[in-house]
Design a protein around this motif. Sequence first.
Motif, mmCIF file in Angstrom:
data_model
loop_
_atom_site.group_PDB
_atom_site.id
_atom_site.type_symbol
_atom_site.label_atom_id
_atom_site.label_comp_id
_atom_site.label_asym_id
_atom_site.label_seq_id
_atom_site.Cartn_x
_atom_site.Cartn_y
_atom_site.Cartn_z
ATOM 1 N N THR A 33 0.819 -1.213 0.000
ATOM 2 C CA THR A 33 0.000 0.000 0.000
ATOM 3 C C THR A 33 0.855 1.266 0.000
ATOM 4 O OG1 THR A 33 -0.074 0.184 2.416
ATOM 5 C CG2 THR A 33 -1.763 -1.189 1.361
ATOM 6 N N ASN A 34 2.169 1.123 0.247
ATOM 7 C CA ASN A 34 3.104 2.257 0.379
ATOM 8 C C ASN A 34 2.923 3.022 1.691
ATOM 9 O OD1 ASN A 34 4.306 1.813 -2.188
ATOM 10 N ND2 ASN A 34 2.563 2.834 -3.152
ATOM 11 N N TYR A 35 2.153 2.465 2.621
ATOM 12 C CA TYR A 35 2.026 3.033 3.952
ATOM 13 C C TYR A 35 2.868 2.207 4.927
ATOM 14 C CZ TYR A 35 -2.152 5.385 2.126
ATOM 15 O OH TYR A 35 -3.015 6.151 1.386
ATOM 16 N N THR A 36 3.359 2.853 5.972
ATOM 17 C CA THR A 36 4.066 2.141 7.035
ATOM 18 C C THR A 36 3.484 2.552 8.380
ATOM 19 O OG1 THR A 36 5.776 3.855 7.270
ATOM 20 C CG2 THR A 36 6.215 2.070 5.704
ATOM 21 N N ILE A 37 3.776 1.750 9.416
ATOM 22 C CA ILE A 37 3.245 2.049 10.746
ATOM 23 C C ILE A 37 4.138 1.410 11.805
ATOM 24 C CG2 ILE A 37 1.737 0.009 10.859
ATOM 25 C CD1 ILE A 37 -0.355 1.823 12.252
ATOM 26 N N ASP A 38 4.278 2.087 12.935
ATOM 27 C CA ASP A 38 4.993 1.508 14.062
ATOM 28 C C ASP A 38 4.176 0.329 14.595
ATOM 29 O OD1 ASP A 38 7.244 2.462 16.314
ATOM 30 O OD2 ASP A 38 5.603 1.263 17.120
ATOM 31 N N LYS A 39 4.865 -0.770 14.927
ATOM 32 C CA LYS A 39 4.144 -1.990 15.329
ATOM 33 C C LYS A 39 3.280 -1.776 16.576
ATOM 34 C CE LYS A 39 7.788 -4.103 18.192
ATOM 35 N NZ LYS A 39 8.670 -5.279 18.358
ATOM 36 N N THR A 40 3.684 -0.809 17.422
ATOM 37 C CA THR A 40 2.900 -0.559 18.641
ATOM 38 C C THR A 40 1.574 0.130 18.327
ATOM 39 O OG1 THR A 40 3.985 1.576 19.039
ATOM 40 C CG2 THR A 40 4.999 -0.371 20.032
ATOM 41 N N LEU A 41 1.448 0.668 17.104
ATOM 42 C CA LEU A 41 0.232 1.390 16.726
ATOM 43 C C LEU A 41 -0.682 0.558 15.817
ATOM 44 C CD1 LEU A 41 1.830 4.891 16.029
ATOM 45 C CD2 LEU A 41 0.784 4.064 18.131
ATOM 46 N N TRP A 42 -0.307 -0.739 15.621
ATOM 47 C CA TRP A 42 -1.100 -1.627 14.765
ATOM 48 C C TRP A 42 -1.910 -2.577 15.646
ATOM 49 C CZ3 TRP A 42 -2.531 -1.593 9.877
ATOM 50 C CH2 TRP A 42 -3.029 -2.758 9.280
ATOM 51 N N LYS A 43 -3.200 -2.668 15.411
ATOM 52 C CA LYS A 43 -4.083 -3.547 16.168
ATOM 53 C C LYS A 43 -4.133 -4.909 15.472
ATOM 54 C CE LYS A 43 -8.817 -3.780 17.991
ATOM 55 N NZ LYS A 43 -10.136 -3.082 18.003
#
Length: 456
Positions: A33-43
């Motif tokens: 998707t070309n998006y990234t996220i910190d693992k602590t902010l992923w449910k």
Amino acid sequence: MASIKFRARGNSDQKEIYIRFSAGRSINIEGKTNYTIDKTLWKFTKATKGANKGKRTEFGEPKQTDTEGKTLKERLDTLSTVINKRYNEATEKGEQINSNWLNKQIDDIQNRTSSEQQDKGDIINFLSAYIEYLPDHIQKSGKRGLSKNTIQKFTNLKNRFADFQQSKRTKYQVTDITPDLSAQFDKYLRKNGYSDNYIGTLIKDLKTAAKHAKREGFNISDNIANIIAPKAETYKVILTLDELEQINNTTFEREALNNAKDWLLIGCYIGQRVSDLLPLTANNIVSKGGLLMLELTQQKTGNKVILPLQNEVQEILNKREGQFPRKISDQKFNTYIKQLCKIAKINTPTKGTIKQEVEIDGKKNDNKIFRNVSGVYPKHELITSHICRRSFASNYYGDIPTPLLMSATGHTTENKFLIYIGKTAVDQAHQLAEYWAKLAAEKKKESNLKVIRKAE
């Protein structure tokens, strides 16, 4: 019926978000998707069937705990809705649905540029929105918001970049942030007399903003990793214990300076930032185990600090009947401590930076321009409120165990602490040599002791 799920993949703490698209038994494809996220902010969700039932999977969605998570969730929902619609249209036309088709849809959707997207992508507009977001940002520690100083740094970046754009007569988008644009910005700042330290801070903050834009879904160049901020010599100005005694023994005619003197001395003996120093009152003093302690919560970190009251601090409080000095503002404190250090003859020639009027391109501007200029100055000219915390850390380094000093100053790693006080590997080697010499002397002293008479 088509099904779309998102999953966060990768071995690092910063996960890449993928889209899983399935329809019937024949279509089960995936794309970035070309998006990234910190693992602590992923449910993360758990498997509901199969051998892995009850175990955590990579699938899930952004947590809705802050503005960033909510915005990313909206972007993923939009991506899901549009791809579903395009899939229905494609099947009616008999198009082949495969990974290439999915990646083409993602790229096409994300590369659409409406006037609204252009406005959001304008660097100045983006920085304005980012600055508004920072007070609500949730850090990994769980603390909400960043410090006023951090927010001010990004305000400085926005103002300087606006000046740069005006000089170029060009408006830049966040997608334009590359090592080349960073180099042009650097050149402009140097030409206008800014120091390498200041330029380095602006470049690092520009890089941070670009990373945030990437998480927001902007197609930021991977080359931002190659943006290098200039480094310059940093000056570690402190007041030594002898100089503190010299200040303590000086009496000032103005009560305002005597008041500021006491705040300065207390600050250098407890090692706190001015934001934590000046609000102190007698209510911060508690008794624990028969000892008087200073108890406070640091504004920047949220850390609770408990310190035993040094004799020097107790003496100041005793002469003020148990009260801290009279309240003053940060600005007045900075002004007064320069004045009182000058009167106390804190004049040692010292390397540092002072804000001075400068010429740009060899010309004086109609509006006076001031920049930080490096040089050697009488130490009293370099005194600012920052000197309290650094003096404490430097004066007691080697005498007090480093972890205890760090618990007082609020540093989280020893490496950061040593950089803060300007200690190098050579300094540490010398300290270790002194320690070994001390041990050797004690051992030799013990071996030279002679038994005169045995105890009966």
